[in-house]
Design a protein around this motif. Structure first.
Motif, PDB file in Angstrom:
ATOM      1  N   THR A 176      73.342  30.334  47.886  1.00 40.45           N
ATOM      2  CA  THR A 176      72.851  30.454  46.510  1.00 40.45           C
ATOM      3  C   THR A 176      73.893  31.126  45.611  1.00 40.45           C
ATOM      4  O   THR A 176      74.130  30.675  44.482  1.00 40.45           O
ATOM      5  N   GLU A 177      74.505  32.194  46.106  1.00 36.47           N
ATOM      6  CA  GLU A 177      75.536  32.880  45.312  1.00 36.47           C
ATOM      7  C   GLU A 177      76.710  31.947  45.037  1.00 36.47           C
ATOM      8  O   GLU A 177      77.216  31.890  43.902  1.00 36.47           O
ATOM      9  N   LEU A 178      77.141  31.215  46.068  1.00 34.73           N
ATOM     10  CA  LEU A 178      78.270  30.298  45.891  1.00 34.73           C
ATOM     11  C   LEU A 178      77.926  29.155  44.937  1.00 34.73           C
ATOM     12  O   LEU A 178      78.758  28.737  44.144  1.00 34.73           O
ATOM     13  N   LYS A 179      76.690  28.693  45.004  1.00 41.52           N
ATOM     14  CA  LYS A 179      76.258  27.631  44.098  1.00 41.52           C
ATOM     15  C   LYS A 179      76.341  28.114  42.648  1.00 41.52           C
ATOM     16  O   LYS A 179      76.832  27.406  41.767  1.00 41.52           O
ATOM     17  N   GLU A 180      75.880  29.329  42.420  1.00 41.57           N
ATOM     18  CA  GLU A 180      75.920  29.900  41.066  1.00 41.57           C
ATOM     19  C   GLU A 180      77.362  30.117  40.603  1.00 41.57           C
ATOM     20  O   GLU A 180      77.710  29.812  39.464  1.00 41.57           O
ATOM     21  N   LEU A 181      78.217  30.626  41.490  1.00 40.61           N
ATOM     22  CA  LEU A 181      79.607  30.923  41.133  1.00 40.61           C
ATOM     23  C   LEU A 181      80.434  29.663  40.875  1.00 40.61           C
ATOM     24  O   LEU A 181      81.261  29.636  39.963  1.00 40.61           O
ATOM     25  N   THR A 182      80.212  28.626  41.694  1.00 41.80           N
ATOM     26  CA  THR A 182      81.032  27.419  41.583  1.00 41.80           C
ATOM     27  C   THR A 182      80.479  26.390  40.614  1.00 41.80           C
ATOM     28  O   THR A 182      81.230  25.572  40.092  1.00 41.80           O
ATOM     29  N   GLY A 183      79.162  26.399  40.411  1.00 44.42           N
ATOM     30  CA  GLY A 183      78.556  25.375  39.568  1.00 44.42           C
ATOM     31  C   GLY A 183      78.415  24.037  40.269  1.00 44.42           C
ATOM     32  O   GLY A 183      78.091  23.036  39.646  1.00 44.42           O
ATOM     33  N   LEU A 184      78.672  24.010  41.587  1.00 41.60           N
ATOM     34  CA  LEU A 184      78.540  22.773  42.357  1.00 41.60           C
ATOM     35  C   LEU A 184      77.070  22.455  42.624  1.00 41.60           C
ATOM     36  O   LEU A 184      76.236  23.358  42.676  1.00 41.60           O
ATOM     37  N   ASP A 213      73.992  21.163  45.161  1.00 43.83           N
ATOM     38  CA  ASP A 213      73.711  21.478  46.566  1.00 43.83           C
ATOM     39  C   ASP A 213      74.563  20.607  47.489  1.00 43.83           C
ATOM     40  O   ASP A 213      75.199  21.104  48.419  1.00 43.83           O
ATOM     41  N   ALA A 214      74.561  19.304  47.219  1.00 40.19           N
ATOM     42  CA  ALA A 214      75.302  18.364  48.068  1.00 40.19           C
ATOM     43  C   ALA A 214      76.808  18.632  48.022  1.00 40.19           C
ATOM     44  O   ALA A 214      77.491  18.628  49.053  1.00 40.19           O
ATOM     45  N   GLY A 215      77.327  18.892  46.829  1.00 46.27           N
ATOM     46  CA  GLY A 215      78.758  19.159  46.674  1.00 46.27           C
ATOM     47  C   GLY A 215      79.180  20.429  47.385  1.00 46.27           C
ATOM     48  O   GLY A 215      80.231  20.479  48.048  1.00 46.27           O
ATOM     49  N   LEU A 216      78.368  21.478  47.242  1.00 43.30           N
ATOM     50  CA  LEU A 216      78.680  22.746  47.896  1.00 43.30           C
ATOM     51  C   LEU A 216      78.565  22.617  49.410  1.00 43.30           C
ATOM     52  O   LEU A 216      79.426  23.105  50.144  1.00 43.30           O
ATOM     53  N   TYR A 217      77.518  21.944  49.864  1.00 36.21           N
ATOM     54  CA  TYR A 217      77.324  21.737  51.305  1.00 36.21           C
ATOM     55  C   TYR A 217      78.524  21.006  51.909  1.00 36.21           C
ATOM     56  O   TYR A 217      79.058  21.400  52.952  1.00 36.21           O
ATOM     57  N   LYS A 218      78.997  19.973  51.219  1.00 32.84           N
ATOM     58  CA  LYS A 218      80.146  19.196  51.679  1.00 32.84           C
ATOM     59  C   LYS A 218      81.406  20.075  51.737  1.00 32.84           C
ATOM     60  O   LYS A 218      82.149  20.051  52.724  1.00 32.84           O
ATOM     61  N   ALA A 219      81.643  20.856  50.688  1.00 29.89           N
ATOM     62  CA  ALA A 219      82.828  21.719  50.640  1.00 29.89           C
ATOM     63  C   ALA A 219      82.770  22.789  51.728  1.00 29.89           C
ATOM     64  O   ALA A 219      83.770  23.044  52.411  1.00 29.89           O
ATOM     65  N   LEU A 220      81.600  23.415  51.896  1.00 25.31           N
ATOM     66  CA  LEU A 220      81.461  24.458  52.920  1.00 25.31           C
ATOM     67  C   LEU A 220      81.680  23.888  54.317  1.00 25.31           C
ATOM     68  O   LEU A 220      82.364  24.517  55.148  1.00 25.31           O
ATOM     69  N   LYS A 238      80.506  31.482  59.162  1.00 23.31           N
ATOM     70  CA  LYS A 238      79.167  31.894  58.754  1.00 23.31           C
ATOM     71  C   LYS A 238      78.816  33.166  59.530  1.00 23.31           C
ATOM     72  O   LYS A 238      78.964  33.221  60.746  1.00 23.31           O
ATOM     73  N   THR A 239      78.359  34.186  58.812  1.00 22.17           N
ATOM     74  CA  THR A 239      77.991  35.449  59.447  1.00 22.17           C
ATOM     75  C   THR A 239      76.604  35.342  60.074  1.00 22.17           C
ATOM     76  O   THR A 239      75.884  34.367  59.841  1.00 22.17           O
ATOM     77  N   GLU A 240      76.230  36.349  60.847  1.00 20.97           N
ATOM     78  CA  GLU A 240      74.897  36.384  61.459  1.00 20.97           C
ATOM     79  C   GLU A 240      73.798  36.377  60.397  1.00 20.97           C
ATOM     80  O   GLU A 240      72.697  35.915  60.644  1.00 20.97           O
ATOM     81  N   GLU A 241      74.112  36.900  59.223  1.00 18.65           N
ATOM     82  CA  GLU A 241      73.149  36.938  58.116  1.00 18.65           C
ATOM     83  C   GLU A 241      73.089  35.614  57.368  1.00 18.65           C
ATOM     84  O   GLU A 241      72.345  35.464  56.400  1.00 18.65           O
ATOM     85  N   GLY A 242      73.916  34.648  57.794  1.00 12.87           N
ATOM     86  CA  GLY A 242      73.914  33.334  57.154  1.00 12.87           C
ATOM     87  C   GLY A 242      74.794  33.251  55.920  1.00 12.87           C
ATOM     88  O   GLY A 242      74.705  32.286  55.158  1.00 12.87           O
TER      89      GLY A 242
END
Length: 125
Positions: free
Chosen positions: A17-25, A27-34, A45-49
């Motif tokens: 969620t934080e990365l989505k807000e920061l990048t403006g990508l 869901d699909a775009g961010l998921y693909k990049a990650l 990915k940390t234990e906290e996700g």
């Protein structure tokens, strides 16, 4: 590209969620990049996700060509942090007239030491 900032943002752990807000990508775009960065070992990915940059990712980030423009001075750089570039920029702001500077690590002096010498020479003029 918006996804290029992910390595920078993930220097400290960030949620999807934080990365989505920061990048403006999307869901699909961010998921693909990650997923791409995870597969390449640039983030993990940390234990906290949350997502965080790995050592390999930090190195890749530092070797990306970046640029900064402030008060008419344009700096293109890689392999050095923005904090050091801002220190260099403070020195360059005091230089009168036009200049071109290309630098790399010297065997004798650090880049910052070389710029301090440039600043001192400029004061003497």
């Amino acid at each position: 590209m918006k996804s290029d900032k992910i390595l920078e943002y993930c220097k400290t752990p960030k949620s999807f969620t934080e990365l989505k807000e920061l990048t403006g990508l999307s869901d699909a775009g961010l998921y693909k990049a990650l997923n791409k960065f995870l597969e390449e070992g640039l983030i993990r990915k940390t234990e906290e996700g949350k997502y965080v940059t790995t050592d390999k990712g930090e190195k890749a980030y530092n070797n990306q060509l970046k640029s900064l423009m402030e008060e008419g001075i344009w700096i293109e750089y890689y392999g050095i942090g923005e904090d050091k570039i801002r220190e260099i920029l403070k020195i360059l702001k005091s230089v009168k007239g036009e200049f071109y500077l290309k630098a790399s690590r010297s065997l004798d002096e650090s880049l910052l030491e070389q710029l301090i010498i440039l600043q001192e020479l400029n004061r003497d003029e």
